[in-house]
Write a protein that holds these residues in place. Sequence first.
Motif, mmCIF file in Angstrom:
data_model
loop_
_atom_site.group_PDB
_atom_site.id
_atom_site.type_symbol
_atom_site.label_atom_id
_atom_site.label_comp_id
_atom_site.label_asym_id
_atom_site.label_seq_id
_atom_site.Cartn_x
_atom_site.Cartn_y
_atom_site.Cartn_z
ATOM 1 N N VAL A 119 0.867 -1.180 0.000
ATOM 2 C CA VAL A 119 0.000 0.000 0.000
ATOM 3 C C VAL A 119 0.898 1.221 0.000
ATOM 4 C CG1 VAL A 119 -1.746 1.316 1.255
ATOM 5 C CG2 VAL A 119 -1.874 -1.186 1.196
ATOM 6 N N ARG A 120 0.830 1.994 -1.076
ATOM 7 C CA ARG A 120 1.708 3.157 -1.240
ATOM 8 C C ARG A 120 1.141 4.367 -0.502
ATOM 9 N NH1 ARG A 120 5.017 1.762 -5.733
ATOM 10 N NH2 ARG A 120 4.134 0.029 -6.933
ATOM 11 N N GLN A 121 1.919 5.463 -0.484
ATOM 12 C CA GLN A 121 1.494 6.670 0.215
ATOM 13 C C GLN A 121 0.250 7.290 -0.428
ATOM 14 O OE1 GLN A 121 4.422 9.595 1.479
ATOM 15 N NE2 GLN A 121 6.050 8.101 1.222
ATOM 16 N N ASP A 122 0.191 7.295 -1.777
ATOM 17 C CA ASP A 122 -1.020 7.773 -2.430
ATOM 18 C C ASP A 122 -2.050 6.656 -2.354
ATOM 19 O OD1 ASP A 122 0.519 6.159 -4.039
ATOM 20 O OD2 ASP A 122 -0.207 7.026 -5.912
ATOM 21 N N TYR A 123 -3.271 6.998 -2.088
ATOM 22 C CA TYR A 123 -4.259 5.999 -1.679
ATOM 23 C C TYR A 123 -4.512 4.920 -2.730
ATOM 24 C CZ TYR A 123 -5.259 9.071 2.250
ATOM 25 O OH TYR A 123 -5.159 9.835 3.380
ATOM 26 N N GLY A 124 -4.454 5.246 -4.018
ATOM 27 C CA GLY A 124 -4.577 4.212 -5.048
ATOM 28 C C GLY A 124 -5.980 3.668 -5.226
ATOM 29 N N LEU A 125 -6.989 4.451 -4.857
ATOM 30 C CA LEU A 125 -8.371 4.040 -5.092
ATOM 31 C C LEU A 125 -8.849 4.581 -6.438
ATOM 32 C CD1 LEU A 125 -9.865 4.826 -1.571
ATOM 33 C CD2 LEU A 125 -9.411 2.550 -2.491
ATOM 34 N N PHE A 126 -9.696 3.817 -7.120
ATOM 35 C CA PHE A 126 -10.316 4.323 -8.337
ATOM 36 C C PHE A 126 -11.296 5.433 -7.947
ATOM 37 C CE2 PHE A 126 -9.509 -0.223 -9.503
ATOM 38 C CZ PHE A 126 -8.489 0.040 -10.402
ATOM 39 N N PRO A 127 -11.150 6.649 -8.505
ATOM 40 C CA PRO A 127 -11.925 7.798 -8.001
ATOM 41 C C PRO A 127 -13.408 7.786 -8.348
ATOM 42 C CG PRO A 127 -10.609 8.431 -9.912
ATOM 43 C CD PRO A 127 -10.208 7.032 -9.564
ATOM 44 N N ASN A 128 -13.803 7.066 -9.390
ATOM 45 C CA ASN A 128 -15.180 7.177 -9.871
ATOM 46 C C ASN A 128 -16.049 5.967 -9.568
ATOM 47 O OD1 ASN A 128 -14.720 9.767 -11.002
ATOM 48 N ND2 ASN A 128 -13.734 8.806 -12.770
ATOM 49 N N ILE A 129 -15.584 5.107 -8.667
ATOM 50 C CA ILE A 129 -16.420 4.008 -8.185
ATOM 51 C C ILE A 129 -16.418 4.021 -6.658
ATOM 52 C CG2 ILE A 129 -16.100 2.575 -10.238
ATOM 53 C CD1 ILE A 129 -14.078 0.907 -8.685
ATOM 54 N N SER A 130 -17.417 3.404 -6.074
ATOM 55 C CA SER A 130 -17.595 3.441 -4.616
ATOM 56 C C SER A 130 -16.496 2.671 -3.900
ATOM 57 C CB SER A 130 -18.958 2.856 -4.247
ATOM 58 O OG SER A 130 -18.966 1.457 -4.488
ATOM 59 N N LEU A 131 -16.435 2.870 -2.579
ATOM 60 C CA LEU A 131 -15.472 2.119 -1.772
ATOM 61 C C LEU A 131 -15.725 0.624 -1.895
ATOM 62 C CD1 LEU A 131 -15.218 4.204 1.542
ATOM 63 C CD2 LEU A 131 -13.910 4.447 -0.569
ATOM 64 N N ARG A 132 -16.986 0.234 -1.857
ATOM 65 C CA ARG A 132 -17.315 -1.194 -1.988
ATOM 66 C C ARG A 132 -16.825 -1.744 -3.319
ATOM 67 N NH1 ARG A 132 -20.901 -4.743 0.403
ATOM 68 N NH2 ARG A 132 -21.131 -6.630 -0.858
ATOM 69 N N GLU A 133 -17.053 -1.005 -4.381
ATOM 70 C CA GLU A 133 -16.627 -1.456 -5.712
ATOM 71 C C GLU A 133 -15.105 -1.504 -5.821
ATOM 72 O OE1 GLU A 133 -20.295 0.114 -8.525
ATOM 73 O OE2 GLU A 133 -18.915 1.588 -7.674
ATOM 74 N N LEU A 155 -16.409 0.401 7.540
ATOM 75 C CA LEU A 155 -16.784 1.204 6.366
ATOM 76 C C LEU A 155 -18.186 0.885 5.861
ATOM 77 C CD1 LEU A 155 -13.428 0.993 4.377
ATOM 78 C CD2 LEU A 155 -14.296 2.980 5.624
ATOM 79 N N GLU A 156 -18.957 0.135 6.629
ATOM 80 C CA GLU A 156 -20.283 -0.276 6.151
ATOM 81 C C GLU A 156 -21.178 0.921 5.821
ATOM 82 O OE1 GLU A 156 -21.545 -4.361 8.206
ATOM 83 O OE2 GLU A 156 -20.777 -2.897 9.650
ATOM 84 N N LYS A 157 -21.136 1.963 6.637
ATOM 85 C CA LYS A 157 -22.035 3.109 6.444
ATOM 86 C C LYS A 157 -21.639 3.987 5.259
ATOM 87 C CE LYS A 157 -23.543 3.436 11.268
ATOM 88 N NZ LYS A 157 -23.604 4.298 12.484
ATOM 89 N N VAL A 158 -20.376 3.894 4.833
ATOM 90 C CA VAL A 158 -19.927 4.757 3.721
ATOM 91 C C VAL A 158 -19.532 3.928 2.497
ATOM 92 C CG1 VAL A 158 -19.165 6.640 5.218
ATOM 93 C CG2 VAL A 158 -17.552 4.804 4.645
ATOM 94 N N GLN A 159 -19.929 2.663 2.457
ATOM 95 C CA GLN A 159 -19.488 1.770 1.380
ATOM 96 C C GLN A 159 -19.926 2.235 0.001
ATOM 97 O OE1 GLN A 159 -21.733 -2.110 1.013
ATOM 98 N NE2 GLN A 159 -22.383 -1.560 3.091
ATOM 99 N N SER A 160 -21.040 2.963 -0.084
ATOM 100 C CA SER A 160 -21.535 3.414 -1.388
ATOM 101 C C SER A 160 -20.956 4.767 -1.803
ATOM 102 C CB SER A 160 -23.066 3.491 -1.372
ATOM 103 O OG SER A 160 -23.502 4.429 -0.385
ATOM 104 N N HIS A 161 -20.133 5.377 -0.940
ATOM 105 C CA HIS A 161 -19.556 6.687 -1.242
ATOM 106 C C HIS A 161 -18.353 6.558 -2.178
ATOM 107 C CE1 HIS A 161 -22.130 7.742 2.051
ATOM 108 N NE2 HIS A 161 -21.631 8.949 2.215
ATOM 109 N N ARG A 192 -8.371 3.180 5.208
ATOM 110 C CA ARG A 192 -8.923 1.887 5.617
ATOM 111 C C ARG A 192 -9.426 1.096 4.408
ATOM 112 N NH1 ARG A 192 -13.371 3.166 9.575
ATOM 113 N NH2 ARG A 192 -12.837 5.363 9.394
ATOM 114 N N ALA A 193 -10.023 1.815 3.452
ATOM 115 C CA ALA A 193 -10.502 1.158 2.237
ATOM 116 C C ALA A 193 -9.340 0.593 1.431
ATOM 117 C CB ALA A 193 -11.302 2.147 1.393
ATOM 118 N N VAL A 194 -8.248 1.331 1.353
ATOM 119 C CA VAL A 194 -7.065 0.863 0.631
ATOM 120 C C VAL A 194 -6.525 -0.415 1.265
ATOM 121 C CG1 VAL A 194 -4.669 1.407 0.065
ATOM 122 C CG2 VAL A 194 -6.421 3.137 -0.224
ATOM 123 N N ILE A 195 -6.465 -0.433 2.591
ATOM 124 C CA ILE A 195 -5.934 -1.612 3.285
ATOM 125 C C ILE A 195 -6.890 -2.797 3.132
ATOM 126 C CG2 ILE A 195 -5.336 -2.543 5.552
ATOM 127 C CD1 ILE A 195 -4.265 0.302 6.184
#
Length: 320
Positions: A84-98, A125-131, A143-146
Amino acid sequence: MSLLKIQNLSKSFEDKKAISHITFTLEKGEILAILGESGSGKTTLLHLIGALHEPDSGTLLLEDKRISPPSEKLIAGHPDIKLVRQDYGLFPNISLRENIAYELRYYEENYRNKRVDKLLKLSGLEKVQSHLPREVSGGEQQRAVIAKAIAEQPKLLLLDEPFSHLDAVNKRRLKIEILRLIKAEEVSCIFVTHDVSDAYGMADRLAVMRKGKILQLATPQQIYQAPINQYVAEITGEVNVIAQDLQQKIGLPNTTGTFLRPEQIAVAATSTIRAKVMGIKFLGNYYEVLLKTEGYELKMFSFEPLPINEEIGIAIRPKV
């Protein structure tokens, strides 16, 4: 059997030594913190362990099997090691769950959904999974990255400065949550940091790095109480470096050595060791007091403010 074995590992970039003859082992379920300043080689070490850099020499074994370097693979990396790198590495246009589910895209749908549900619950992250990532806090993104990194249940998780983007409140929360997540998943972890407070309360062992070398490797408590040299003493917390003549003048016991932590100094009205209060700083739940004795300045911690310019008696507590 140790999970990870590193023997005599070295790496240079353009004739500059980044990692020099590093050797250590990591046990299953263990959390190791690697502490060092910028440029100490700690991130390069992570990349070598993760099979993302080519080592110049040395061996890397995961469960006694050689970790193949990038030159021997079509795609660099190792399936049982996640970085897990310093930059979060999440896809910006899909939800945390996705984002988390993406790591399991080749798995059967029912298993994938159950696994994602479990990770969302474990990571809170259950309450924000669709964000979307931009709609949640930095701590929630981390937390989502991990959760994403451990979705496929790797044997080793590598974290590069996991707390560097967070404020103090989120950092404290995230440390607790990451520790719970790692322990629940029974994954081993190595994380690097430049701030020793990240390691305290989280790491089972601490390695202090400087100029590509590990200077000391032990439990955080052992290193704090018995640093091997001045650099290790200073990077792991506030410390007084005691000159030899001062040791003799104030009669320091042999057990204290040349490094004296501020909390080892206490006010003792009847003590023959006298010191003058030169300054005081309020640091929240304690005060940092600057003393002068025998021509030398010392720092001590106190729960009560002390009058400036007053002479006090001090005593030296042994290391706990």
